[in-house]
Design an enzyme around this catalytic site. Sequence first.
Site, PDB file in Angstrom:
ATOM      1  N   GLU A 114       0.801  -1.226   0.000  1.00  0.00           N
ATOM      2  CA  GLU A 114       0.000   0.000   0.000  1.00  0.00           C
ATOM      3  C   GLU A 114       0.840   1.285   0.000  1.00  0.00           C
ATOM      4  O   GLU A 114       0.513   2.249  -0.670  1.00  0.00           O
ATOM      5  CB  GLU A 114      -0.942   0.012   1.216  1.00  0.00           C
ATOM      6  CG  GLU A 114      -1.845   1.236   1.199  1.00  0.00           C
ATOM      7  CD  GLU A 114      -2.799   1.298   2.375  1.00  0.00           C
ATOM      8  OE1 GLU A 114      -2.844   0.358   3.178  1.00  0.00           O
ATOM      9  OE2 GLU A 114      -3.506   2.308   2.484  1.00  0.00           O
ATOM     10  N   ASP A 177      -0.763  -5.284   3.063  1.00  0.00           N
ATOM     11  CA  ASP A 177      -1.334  -4.095   3.694  1.00  0.00           C
ATOM     12  C   ASP A 177      -0.658  -3.991   5.058  1.00  0.00           C
ATOM     13  O   ASP A 177      -0.926  -4.788   5.958  1.00  0.00           O
ATOM     14  CB  ASP A 177      -2.855  -4.227   3.851  1.00  0.00           C
ATOM     15  CG  ASP A 177      -3.497  -2.889   4.180  1.00  0.00           C
ATOM     16  OD1 ASP A 177      -2.792  -2.031   4.758  1.00  0.00           O
ATOM     17  OD2 ASP A 177      -4.684  -2.702   3.873  1.00  0.00           O
ATOM     18  N   ILE A 179      -0.795  -1.836   7.542  1.00  0.00           N
ATOM     19  CA  ILE A 179      -1.846  -1.713   8.570  1.00  0.00           C
ATOM     20  C   ILE A 179      -3.156  -1.623   7.827  1.00  0.00           C
ATOM     21  O   ILE A 179      -3.395  -0.668   7.076  1.00  0.00           O
ATOM     22  CB  ILE A 179      -1.688  -0.457   9.461  1.00  0.00           C
ATOM     23  CG1 ILE A 179      -0.485  -0.601  10.384  1.00  0.00           C
ATOM     24  CG2 ILE A 179      -2.959  -0.254  10.307  1.00  0.00           C
ATOM     25  CD1 ILE A 179      -0.363   0.490  11.424  1.00  0.00           C
ATOM     26  N   THR A 182      -6.820   1.415   9.278  1.00  0.00           N
ATOM     27  CA  THR A 182      -6.134   2.544   9.938  1.00  0.00           C
ATOM     28  C   THR A 182      -7.031   3.231  10.959  1.00  0.00           C
ATOM     29  O   THR A 182      -6.579   3.607  12.040  1.00  0.00           O
ATOM     30  CB  THR A 182      -5.703   3.568   8.870  1.00  0.00           C
ATOM     31  OG1 THR A 182      -5.090   2.858   7.802  1.00  0.00           O
ATOM     32  CG2 THR A 182      -4.743   4.592   9.427  1.00  0.00           C
ATOM     33  N   SER A 304     -11.169  -3.655   9.627  1.00  0.00           N
ATOM     34  CA  SER A 304     -10.065  -4.384   8.988  1.00  0.00           C
ATOM     35  C   SER A 304     -10.372  -5.842   8.626  1.00  0.00           C
ATOM     36  O   SER A 304     -11.473  -6.346   8.841  1.00  0.00           O
ATOM     37  CB  SER A 304      -8.813  -4.352   9.882  1.00  0.00           C
ATOM     38  OG  SER A 304      -8.855  -5.371  10.864  1.00  0.00           O
ATOM     39  N   ASP A 333      -6.322  -5.439   0.429  1.00  0.00           N
ATOM     40  CA  ASP A 333      -7.390  -5.404   1.431  1.00  0.00           C
ATOM     41  C   ASP A 333      -8.158  -6.723   1.527  1.00  0.00           C
ATOM     42  O   ASP A 333      -9.053  -6.855   2.379  1.00  0.00           O
ATOM     43  CB  ASP A 333      -8.365  -4.260   1.132  1.00  0.00           C
ATOM     44  CG  ASP A 333      -7.775  -2.915   1.523  1.00  0.00           C
ATOM     45  OD1 ASP A 333      -7.052  -2.864   2.530  1.00  0.00           O
ATOM     46  OD2 ASP A 333      -8.013  -1.932   0.808  1.00  0.00           O
TER      47      ASP A 333
HETATM   48  N1  LIG Z   1     -14.053   4.897   1.334  1.00  0.00           N
HETATM   49  C1  LIG Z   1     -13.673   3.646   1.577  1.00  0.00           C
HETATM   50  N2  LIG Z   1     -14.488   2.623   1.278  1.00  0.00           N
HETATM   51  C2  LIG Z   1     -14.118   1.358   1.529  1.00  0.00           C
HETATM   52  N3  LIG Z   1     -12.930   1.025   2.091  1.00  0.00           N
HETATM   53  C3  LIG Z   1     -12.063   2.004   2.397  1.00  0.00           C
HETATM   54  C4  LIG Z   1     -12.396   3.354   2.170  1.00  0.00           C
HETATM   55  N4  LIG Z   1     -11.362   4.122   2.582  1.00  0.00           N
HETATM   56  C5  LIG Z   1     -10.404   3.278   3.044  1.00  0.00           C
HETATM   57  N5  LIG Z   1     -10.819   2.007   2.931  1.00  0.00           N
HETATM   58  C6  LIG Z   1     -10.074   0.807   3.274  1.00  0.00           C
HETATM   59  O1  LIG Z   1     -10.978  -0.115   3.848  1.00  0.00           O
HETATM   60  C7  LIG Z   1     -10.244  -0.971   4.700  1.00  0.00           C
HETATM   61  C8  LIG Z   1     -10.830  -1.005   6.061  1.00  0.00           C
HETATM   62  O2  LIG Z   1     -12.051  -1.535   5.921  1.00  0.00           O
HETATM   63  P1  LIG Z   1     -12.947  -1.815   7.135  1.00  0.00           P
HETATM   64  O3  LIG Z   1     -13.980  -0.781   7.065  1.00  0.00           O
HETATM   65  O4  LIG Z   1     -13.416  -3.177   6.821  1.00  0.00           O
HETATM   66  O5  LIG Z   1     -12.108  -1.711   8.346  1.00  0.00           O
HETATM   67  C9  LIG Z   1      -8.908  -0.444   4.776  1.00  0.00           C
HETATM   68  O6  LIG Z   1      -8.139  -1.151   3.847  1.00  0.00           O
HETATM   69  C10 LIG Z   1      -9.030   0.947   4.368  1.00  0.00           C
HETATM   70  O7  LIG Z   1      -7.793   1.315   3.979  1.00  0.00           O
HETATM   71  P2  LIG Z   1      -6.506   1.361   5.008  1.00  0.00           P
HETATM   72  O8  LIG Z   1      -5.694   0.117   4.756  1.00  0.00           O
HETATM   73  O9  LIG Z   1      -5.798   2.575   4.576  1.00  0.00           O
HETATM   74  O10 LIG Z   1      -7.022   1.413   6.428  1.00  0.00           O
HETATM   75 MG   LIG Z   2      -6.402  -1.732   3.952  1.00  0.00          MG
HETATM   76 MG   LIG Z   3      -3.433   0.089   5.094  1.00  0.00          MG
HETATM   77 MG   LIG Z   4      -4.265   3.431   4.121  1.00  0.00          MG
END
Ligand SMILES: Nc1ncnc2c1ncn2[C@@H]1O[C@H](COP(=O)(O)O)[C@@H](O)[C@H]1OP(=O)(O)O
Ligand SMILES: [Mg+2]
Ligand SMILES: [Mg+2]
Ligand SMILES: [Mg+2]
Length: 396
Positions: A114, A177, A179, A182, A304, A333
């Site tokens: 990522e 990924d 983290i 986040t 996550s 993801d």
């Molecule tokens: N607008 C969005 N819609 C869906 N998923 C998103 C959005 N923005 C970030 N994510 C990503 O969704 C994942 C988290 O999903 P969940 O809601 O299931 O916890 C993460 O991978 C996050 O990225 P990141 O890796 O940067 O945290």
């Molecule tokens: Mg993610």
């Molecule tokens: Mg991430």
């Molecule tokens: Mg991220």
Amino acid sequence: MAINGGLRIANSNSPFVVSLFSTKASCLRVSAAVRVVSSLSSMASYDKELAAAKKAASLAARLCQKVQKALLQSDVQSKSDKSPVTIADYGSQALVSFVLEKELSSEPFSLVAEEDSEDLRKDDSQEIVGRITELVNNTLANDGSYNVSTLSREDVLRAIDSGKSEGGPQGQHWVLDPIDGTKGFVRGDQYAIALALLDEGKVVLGVLACPNLPLASIASGGQHSSNSEIGCLFFAKVGAGTYMQSLDSSSNSSSPVKVQVSAIENPVEASFFESYEAAHSLHDLSSSIAKKLGVKAPPVRIDSQAKYGALSKGDGAIYLRFPHKGYREKIWDHAAGSIVVTEAGGVVTDAAGNPLDFSRGKYLDLDTGIIVTNQKLMPCLLKAVRESIEEKSSSL
Ligand SMILES: Nc1ncnc2c1ncn2[C@@H]1O[C@H](COP(=O)(O)O)[C@@H](O)[C@H]1OP(=O)(O)O
Ligand SMILES: [Mg+2]
Ligand SMILES: [Mg+2]
Ligand SMILES: [Mg+2]
């Protein structure tokens, strides 16, 4: 601060009523689908790769735990200050990349991850690069497995940038990924370090480190013991099943145990997971699907790919994810989470019932959303998903 060892469970206000007997009945009649095991598994054992992935994800989890603890203690978790998160994201990616390259030095190395170092190479990022470098060096020194001299800032930036591969249908690619979740990480809740290996476009192994997930069940209505051990490491290899062990190697639970998805056949008894963040998934659509299935339990909302991990150990029966229009899902993801669930006997598809295709580069081009459940429930879940999506679009 998090409850239940970093787990927050949010209940929906809407009660779910049994509404569609026909959907339920069709579900109970369906025979188990045949699991297709990739022929790749007969050609390669991936043992060395799996050991390296477990080591890499465990070390990255240690780094993230340290940052999350400091973040919560310094009481900045509710601020929009992203710097501590950024440090953990970058540190985790550098560490995973470093460990994989060390452990698998004889093999060509490709990593789709990522983060990249672009922002870190700007003039005003000197301090943050210093902090990331210190975190990575401290984690490696405390572990003591690698006889390396201290990594320089440039070593760390280079390790982060090894994650620039585009993936694709040929050869082997690691998918990371550093983290995932986040927002959960900042809140002090669930997050995961998610690492998978693609071979010829298929996920052949996956490791999910979930530092805040209890080893005991988090099923809604289940007993939440306050002293239950926290921190799960899930791992799966194609054709070899899914295992879970404690992230703490000194724990009594550090030996891997095989896990299986829930065997529930009647959707009325099922409970389902969805994103904690409403911005990540349409909660009203999930609620309509749950109503059609007659699901009684309120949704369990966690951040996550910990959702995939919890599902693989049978803590819930369904995971529904419907991103808002225009959002494109990335392979990092879902790659690790999907094999963790499928090797535990589950099924992962898009909203049209198609398998996820990890061979097209960074993005998953899929129909509407992602649905996950066991083989028995999948046909009725797909029917309810189709009907709910149709109703939603006709009401617009
Ligand atoms: N607008 C969005 N819609 C869906 N998923 C998103 C959005 N923005 C970030 N994510 C990503 O969704 C994942 C988290 O999903 P969940 O809601 O299931 O916890 C993460 O991978 C996050 O990225 P990141 O890796 O940067 O945290
Ligand atoms: Mg993610
Ligand atoms: Mg991430
Ligand atoms: Mg991220």
